[in-house]
Scaffold this motif. Structure first.
Motif, PDB file in Angstrom:
ATOM      1  N   GLY A  10       0.814  -1.207   0.000  1.00  0.00           N
ATOM      2  CA  GLY A  10       0.000   0.000   0.000  1.00  0.00           C
ATOM      3  C   GLY A  10       0.844   1.251   0.000  1.00  0.00           C
ATOM      4  O   GLY A  10       2.045   1.201  -0.253  1.00  0.00           O
ATOM      5  N   LEU A  11       0.172   2.360   0.290  1.00  0.00           N
ATOM      6  CA  LEU A  11       0.824   3.664   0.344  1.00  0.00           C
ATOM      7  C   LEU A  11       1.064   4.043   1.799  1.00  0.00           C
ATOM      8  O   LEU A  11       0.148   3.941   2.634  1.00  0.00           O
ATOM      9  N   VAL A  12       2.277   4.472   2.096  1.00  0.00           N
ATOM     10  CA  VAL A  12       2.622   4.843   3.467  1.00  0.00           C
ATOM     11  C   VAL A  12       3.547   6.052   3.419  1.00  0.00           C
ATOM     12  O   VAL A  12       4.310   6.226   2.455  1.00  0.00           O
ATOM     13  N   GLN A  13       3.480   6.870   4.442  1.00  0.00           N
ATOM     14  CA  GLN A  13       4.347   8.035   4.513  1.00  0.00           C
ATOM     15  C   GLN A  13       5.752   7.646   4.964  1.00  0.00           C
ATOM     16  O   GLN A  13       5.928   6.630   5.649  1.00  0.00           O
ATOM     17  N   PRO A  14       6.747   8.429   4.594  1.00  0.00           N
ATOM     18  CA  PRO A  14       8.108   8.157   5.091  1.00  0.00           C
ATOM     19  C   PRO A  14       8.126   8.072   6.613  1.00  0.00           C
ATOM     20  O   PRO A  14       7.475   8.864   7.295  1.00  0.00           O
ATOM     21  N   LEU A  85      10.135   3.312   7.012  1.00  0.00           N
ATOM     22  CA  LEU A  85      10.180   3.227   5.546  1.00  0.00           C
ATOM     23  C   LEU A  85      10.675   4.527   4.924  1.00  0.00           C
ATOM     24  O   LEU A  85      10.396   5.633   5.442  1.00  0.00           O
ATOM     25  N   LYS A  86      11.392   4.357   3.823  1.00  0.00           N
ATOM     26  CA  LYS A  86      11.970   5.484   3.093  1.00  0.00           C
ATOM     27  C   LYS A  86      11.418   5.498   1.670  1.00  0.00           C
ATOM     28  O   LYS A  86      11.009   4.454   1.155  1.00  0.00           O
ATOM     29  N   PRO A  87      11.441   6.650   1.010  1.00  0.00           N
ATOM     30  CA  PRO A  87      10.972   6.686  -0.384  1.00  0.00           C
ATOM     31  C   PRO A  87      11.711   5.687  -1.278  1.00  0.00           C
ATOM     32  O   PRO A  87      11.101   5.123  -2.192  1.00  0.00           O
ATOM     33  N   GLU A  88      12.956   5.426  -0.985  1.00  0.00           N
ATOM     34  CA  GLU A  88      13.714   4.470  -1.812  1.00  0.00           C
ATOM     35  C   GLU A  88      13.294   3.020  -1.583  1.00  0.00           C
ATOM     36  O   GLU A  88      13.767   2.126  -2.289  1.00  0.00           O
ATOM     37  N   ASP A  89      12.421   2.772  -0.635  1.00  0.00           N
ATOM     38  CA  ASP A  89      11.847   1.431  -0.452  1.00  0.00           C
ATOM     39  C   ASP A  89      10.683   1.186  -1.402  1.00  0.00           C
ATOM     40  O   ASP A  89      10.159   0.065  -1.471  1.00  0.00           O
ATOM     41  N   THR A  90      10.272   2.212  -2.119  1.00  0.00           N
ATOM     42  CA  THR A  90       9.168   2.066  -3.070  1.00  0.00           C
ATOM     43  C   THR A  90       9.523   1.062  -4.157  1.00  0.00           C
ATOM     44  O   THR A  90      10.560   1.178  -4.807  1.00  0.00           O
ATOM     45  N   GLN A 110       2.495  -3.920  -4.477  1.00  0.00           N
ATOM     46  CA  GLN A 110       3.119  -2.604  -4.582  1.00  0.00           C
ATOM     47  C   GLN A 110       3.254  -1.956  -3.202  1.00  0.00           C
ATOM     48  O   GLN A 110       2.290  -1.910  -2.427  1.00  0.00           O
ATOM     49  N   VAL A 111       4.444  -1.448  -2.929  1.00  0.00           N
ATOM     50  CA  VAL A 111       4.683  -0.641  -1.737  1.00  0.00           C
ATOM     51  C   VAL A 111       5.158   0.724  -2.206  1.00  0.00           C
ATOM     52  O   VAL A 111       6.149   0.828  -2.948  1.00  0.00           O
ATOM     53  N   THR A 112       4.448   1.753  -1.814  1.00  0.00           N
ATOM     54  CA  THR A 112       4.796   3.118  -2.186  1.00  0.00           C
ATOM     55  C   THR A 112       5.002   3.945  -0.927  1.00  0.00           C
ATOM     56  O   THR A 112       4.106   4.009  -0.069  1.00  0.00           O
ATOM     57  N   VAL A 113       6.180   4.543  -0.816  1.00  0.00           N
ATOM     58  CA  VAL A 113       6.502   5.386   0.340  1.00  0.00           C
ATOM     59  C   VAL A 113       6.598   6.823  -0.147  1.00  0.00           C
ATOM     60  O   VAL A 113       7.526   7.183  -0.882  1.00  0.00           O
ATOM     61  N   SER A 114       5.628   7.604   0.244  1.00  0.00           N
ATOM     62  CA  SER A 114       5.552   8.968  -0.267  1.00  0.00           C
ATOM     63  C   SER A 114       4.727   9.830   0.676  1.00  0.00           C
ATOM     64  O   SER A 114       3.775   9.355   1.305  1.00  0.00           O
ATOM     65  N   SER A 115       5.080  11.106   0.738  1.00  0.00           N
ATOM     66  CA  SER A 115       4.292  12.040   1.541  1.00  0.00           C
ATOM     67  C   SER A 115       3.271  12.753   0.668  1.00  0.00           C
ATOM     68  O   SER A 115       2.498  13.581   1.158  1.00  0.00           O
TER      69      SER A 115
END
Length: 115
Positions: A10-14, A85-90, A110-115
């Motif tokens: 899913g989508l998660v914040q840094p 989690l970091k954006p580069e883990d996306t 899909q794993v998305t790390v984004s603010s």
């Protein structure tokens, strides 16, 4: 034949956390190593973490101290707890199961790390 079903992406914040699960099914299967790989856009698939049937683990340097792999042999299920989690883990995260005769892959989550 082994079928793998992944869940938990899913989508998660840094700085956030996610837990991935992968359940293996198949008649009379004995899975030796279960692993998580990931593939980011434009990059090659890379090993994230692996765990043997006996519980020995290995991790990519980039996730050591942040990710934890575990498994339930009775359920033929492997988990990946991801923290900080970091954006580069996306990436798309794939489950892999290795038996004595073959490797099997899940469809990816899909794993998305984004603010």
């Amino acid at each position: 034949q082994v079928q793998l079903v992944e869940s938990g992406g899913g989508l998660v914040q840094p700085g956030g956390s996610l837990r991935l699960s992968c359940a293996a099914s198949g008649s009379g299967i004995i899975i030796n190593t279960m692993s998580w790989y990931r593939q980011a856009p434009g990059k090659e698939r890379e090993l994230v973490a692996g765990i043997t049937r006996g519980g020995s683990t290995n991790y990519a340097d980039s996730v050591k101290g942040r990710f934890t792999i575990s498994r339930d042999n009775a359920k033929n299920t492997v988990y990946l707890q991801m923290s900080t989690l970091k954006p580069e883990d996306t990436a798309v995260y794939y489950c892999n199961a290795r038996t004595w005769v073959a490797d099997y892959w899940g469809q990816g989550t899909q794993v998305t790390v984004s603010s």
